[in-house]
Write an enzyme that holds these catalytic residues in place. Sequence first.
Site, PDB file in Angstrom:
ATOM      1  N   LYS A 116       0.433  -1.228   0.103  1.00  0.00           N
ATOM      2  CA  LYS A 116       0.121  -0.169   0.184  1.00  0.00           C
ATOM      3  C   LYS A 116       1.316   1.642   0.358  1.00  0.00           C
ATOM      4  O   LYS A 116       0.669   1.957  -0.710  1.00  0.00           O
ATOM      5  CB  LYS A 116      -0.431   0.142   0.807  1.00  0.00           C
ATOM      6  CG  LYS A 116      -2.212  -1.073   1.616  1.00  0.00           C
ATOM      7  CD  LYS A 116      -2.862  -0.901   2.389  1.00  0.00           C
ATOM      8  CE  LYS A 116      -3.758  -1.632   2.989  1.00  0.00           C
ATOM      9  NZ  LYS A 116      -5.058  -2.287   2.330  1.00  0.00           N
ATOM     10  N   GLU A 200      -2.383   7.135   8.359  1.00  0.00           N
ATOM     11  CA  GLU A 200      -3.489   7.839   7.682  1.00  0.00           C
ATOM     12  C   GLU A 200      -4.577   8.230   8.374  1.00  0.00           C
ATOM     13  O   GLU A 200      -4.372   8.203   9.255  1.00  0.00           O
ATOM     14  CB  GLU A 200      -3.942   7.534   6.049  1.00  0.00           C
ATOM     15  CG  GLU A 200      -4.353   6.270   5.965  1.00  0.00           C
ATOM     16  CD  GLU A 200      -4.759   5.630   4.989  1.00  0.00           C
ATOM     17  OE1 GLU A 200      -4.047   5.113   3.773  1.00  0.00           O
ATOM     18  OE2 GLU A 200      -5.539   4.934   4.601  1.00  0.00           O
ATOM     19  N   HIS A 235     -14.266  -3.506   8.685  1.00  0.00           N
ATOM     20  CA  HIS A 235     -13.537  -2.708   7.068  1.00  0.00           C
ATOM     21  C   HIS A 235     -13.364  -3.879   5.946  1.00  0.00           C
ATOM     22  O   HIS A 235     -12.873  -3.641   5.298  1.00  0.00           O
ATOM     23  CB  HIS A 235     -11.984  -2.705   7.377  1.00  0.00           C
ATOM     24  CG  HIS A 235     -11.841  -1.239   8.503  1.00  0.00           C
ATOM     25  ND1 HIS A 235     -12.583  -0.053   8.210  1.00  0.00           N
ATOM     26  CD2 HIS A 235     -11.503  -1.608   9.641  1.00  0.00           C
ATOM     27  CE1 HIS A 235     -12.299   0.423   9.003  1.00  0.00           C
ATOM     28  NE2 HIS A 235     -11.633  -0.006  10.185  1.00  0.00           N
ATOM     29  N   ARG A 292      -7.285  -7.688  -9.457  1.00  0.00           N
ATOM     30  CA  ARG A 292      -7.501  -9.275 -10.188  1.00  0.00           C
ATOM     31  C   ARG A 292      -9.294  -8.375  -9.617  1.00  0.00           C
ATOM     32  O   ARG A 292      -9.880  -7.060  -9.849  1.00  0.00           O
ATOM     33  CB  ARG A 292      -7.878  -9.844  -8.517  1.00  0.00           C
ATOM     34  CG  ARG A 292      -8.356  -9.031  -7.633  1.00  0.00           C
ATOM     35  CD  ARG A 292      -7.724  -9.927  -5.961  1.00  0.00           C
ATOM     36  NE  ARG A 292      -8.301  -9.246  -4.800  1.00  0.00           N
ATOM     37  CZ  ARG A 292      -9.420  -9.015  -4.174  1.00  0.00           C
ATOM     38  NH1 ARG A 292      -9.906  -8.554  -4.519  1.00  0.00           N
ATOM     39  NH2 ARG A 292      -9.290  -8.319  -2.934  1.00  0.00           N
TER      40      ARG A 292
HETATM   41  P1  ADP Z   1      -7.375  -3.365   3.112  1.00  0.00           P
HETATM   42  O1  ADP Z   1      -6.940  -3.891   1.375  1.00  0.00           O
HETATM   43  O2  ADP Z   1      -7.703  -4.268   4.159  1.00  0.00           O
HETATM   44  O3  ADP Z   1      -9.484  -3.751   2.078  1.00  0.00           O
HETATM   45  P2  ADP Z   1      -7.820  -0.757   2.328  1.00  0.00           P
HETATM   46  O4  ADP Z   1      -7.293   0.168   2.535  1.00  0.00           O
HETATM   47  O5  ADP Z   1      -8.858  -1.147   1.195  1.00  0.00           O
HETATM   48  O6  ADP Z   1      -8.120  -1.993   3.415  1.00  0.00           O
HETATM   49  O7  ADP Z   1      -9.861  -0.024   3.554  1.00  0.00           O
HETATM   50  C1  ADP Z   1     -10.535  -1.310   3.667  1.00  0.00           C
HETATM   51  C2  ADP Z   1     -11.705   0.214   4.574  1.00  0.00           C
HETATM   52  O8  ADP Z   1     -11.468   0.416   5.227  1.00  0.00           O
HETATM   53  C3  ADP Z   1     -11.973   1.056   3.929  1.00  0.00           C
HETATM   54  O9  ADP Z   1     -13.394   0.910   2.440  1.00  0.00           O
HETATM   55  C4  ADP Z   1     -12.461   1.860   4.936  1.00  0.00           C
HETATM   56  O10 ADP Z   1     -14.409   2.185   4.363  1.00  0.00           O
HETATM   57  C5  ADP Z   1     -11.891   1.887   5.254  1.00  0.00           C
HETATM   58  N1  ADP Z   1     -10.991   3.220   5.101  1.00  0.00           N
HETATM   59  C6  ADP Z   1      -9.510   2.521   5.224  1.00  0.00           C
HETATM   60  N2  ADP Z   1      -8.524   3.771   5.325  1.00  0.00           N
HETATM   61  C7  ADP Z   1      -9.025   4.694   6.101  1.00  0.00           C
HETATM   62  C8  ADP Z   1      -9.349   6.670   6.064  1.00  0.00           C
HETATM   63  N3  ADP Z   1      -7.612   6.890   6.330  1.00  0.00           N
HETATM   64  N4  ADP Z   1     -10.493   6.546   6.888  1.00  0.00           N
HETATM   65  C9  ADP Z   1     -11.434   6.129   7.586  1.00  0.00           C
HETATM   66  N5  ADP Z   1     -11.879   4.872   6.557  1.00  0.00           N
HETATM   67  C10 ADP Z   1     -10.410   3.987   6.083  1.00  0.00           C
END
Ligand code: ADP
Length: 682
Positions: A116, A200, A235, A292
């Site tokens: 990431k 973040e 999440h 994917r």
């Molecule tokens: P993963 O790869 O584990 O799915 P992501 O980075 O895609 O992780 O994040 C999954 C979820 O977490 C997102 O869909 C969102 O709901 C929440 N999320 C991620 N980053 C943030 C952020 N900076 N602020 C608020 N919610 C977040």
Amino acid sequence: MFNKILIANRGEIACRVIRTAHKLGIRCVAVYSEADANAMHVAMADEAVCVGPAASKDSYLKMDTILQVAKETGAQAIHPGYGFLSENAPFVQKCQEAGVAFIGPPADAIRAMGSKSAAKRIMEEANVPLVPGYHGDDQDPALLKKHSDEMGYPVLLKATAGGGGKGMRVVWAPDEFTSALDAAKREAINGFADDTMLVEKYLTKPRHVEIQVFCDQHGNSVYLAERDCSVQRRHQKVVEEAPAPGMSDELRKAMGEAAVRAAEAIGYVGAGTVEFLLDEDGSFYFMEMNTRLQVEHPVTELITGQDLVEWQLAVAANQPLPISQDEVQIKGHAVEVRIYAEDPDNDFLPATGKLEYLRTPEENRHVRVDTGVREGDEVSIYYDPMIAKLIVWDENRDRALQRMSQALAEYRIAGMKTNTHFLKRLIDHKAFRDAELDTGFIEKHEADLFENTPTDSQTGSRAGSQSANPLAMATLYTLLKQQQSRQAEAIHSHDGTSPWHQFSGWRLNEEPTHVVRFSQEGTDQEKIEHEVTVNWLDHGYRLTLDGHIMIVDGKLNDDRLHANVNGHNRNAFVAELNGHVTVFTDQGAFEYQWQRPDLDSHDFEEEKASLTAPMNGSIVAVLVEQGQKVTKGTAMVIMEAMKMEHTITASVDGTVTEIFFQTGDLVEGGADLVAFEAEETD
Ligand code: ADP
């Protein structure tokens, strides 16, 4: 185009890929683990080869074995599905070396997005907006904390190798930072063998909106609109829809073009998804790119009328994309829910077991069921407990949600905890209907979504007349069932006319009455007892239950109950398994434990109270010591099972008298973890 492909996956996605391949006249080779010998994807494929024992690492993740099978069976390409080897750059490399096409992006594109933090650096250069934060290599905890302090709380810690919501922790205040970092790192090590973290800014009310992109090997790229996946738990996505409610054409274009820039920046090929957080003010930020096919791709298929697996196959076979950006059209609205074997009322604890009773809604142009299991199949501890994806389409969102609600009522599963109730409540919730979406939706509406019995929400009280209906139907079912078995006995007996073979309440010197007892799991798992007094009438029965008198009659054909309750015809389906009677009505499923007079009643309460492992898994941390006094709610042991952490807490104040396991031990579901003496209260 290929003649034969291998599918390096299982479950619904393997079946999904086979369906399109067969439509195109392509033969399919399935691989399977020993646990999956009778699985649906094996039955659907043209050939199937066992690649090892149940654990994924010994079967579905065995790159060399799978490639060997591809060679031996003459498969020209491998479709990885999602999960497993789908985002594994070394595997893509190996496919290339072996001369087998990988139906997915090049290894370099996967590598670029695999971390990431590295992905963020690339996106920064490609002018794709990012959430403020720190994604550097220096992992000194003090430095991570310093960045968080400067940014201001809440912040989000994320494992750079993470996925599926694992290895992530929100930190609300500086003093929680260290323990959150430890927990996130632990989950990351267990899940991905890499605990590099980024931090973040945590947005408190964002929506998760993602763009489907597609690129071919001839330099063409398109975006196929967006999906809103804001409704999540831990999440992880629960409901996905397309298009995103309230999306303007301008915003769609801005996000779509940013997504295509992201894909082009890494030389992408095939199907990919660029995930964004969409803030309340309309600004959007790149989160990550999934290299994917996504679980939720069907909603995009239903609004665009395209088959994305067909596109994947075409692109991998070096054909150009079938349409250009101008030709992408969006029609109507599609919604998907993920049906899981899990207990939403118990923190979504995954469930395992046999799907003893399983009926799905009829599929048609509005309703699609993507599944990899049939009745009688096992949901095992080895794999993701998803049972199916249920997808609906209609002209607009309101109608689509109405269809979804109906289809969920028709999705009938007994013998295992599932989230279908919970999903129905969610879909029927006013705030969801009004599209008041953000990623905190489930937490915000917790009180409405997590009541245990469907009765409560409809009537406000369990004694209401509506809640009496399913109970009356369950009673009628048991009466008709007993009548049927007496009739069957009579056929086999010499004296078929004997009153002893009739089920009419006839007793020597007694009034024709009979009492049927049920118990039901209520909110907070407390048990609700029901007693129904039955009086035989010339036609039907008079039931006295929960203070109501009801006249009921009906017929039972297998699992179909045609009931008449107080003059009102009602149809339902009923499943009976081990004394559990489940009545499926339009209002949802109602489960009762039938206390057959001949069976000892089973005490669930005692089972629940003990400090036992909720399922097979491993001990990640023991947080207490022998002899330690703890208060109610203290975390004592952390287990990992089905890739999730579960914390076992003290349910009352007391003392730990013995600890039976150490960190790293494997435990079986139901095993006692600690011995505990509750403090005496007087
Ligand atoms: P993963 O790869 O584990 O799915 P992501 O980075 O895609 O992780 O994040 C999954 C979820 O977490 C997102 O869909 C969102 O709901 C929440 N999320 C991620 N980053 C943030 C952020 N900076 N602020 C608020 N919610 C977040």
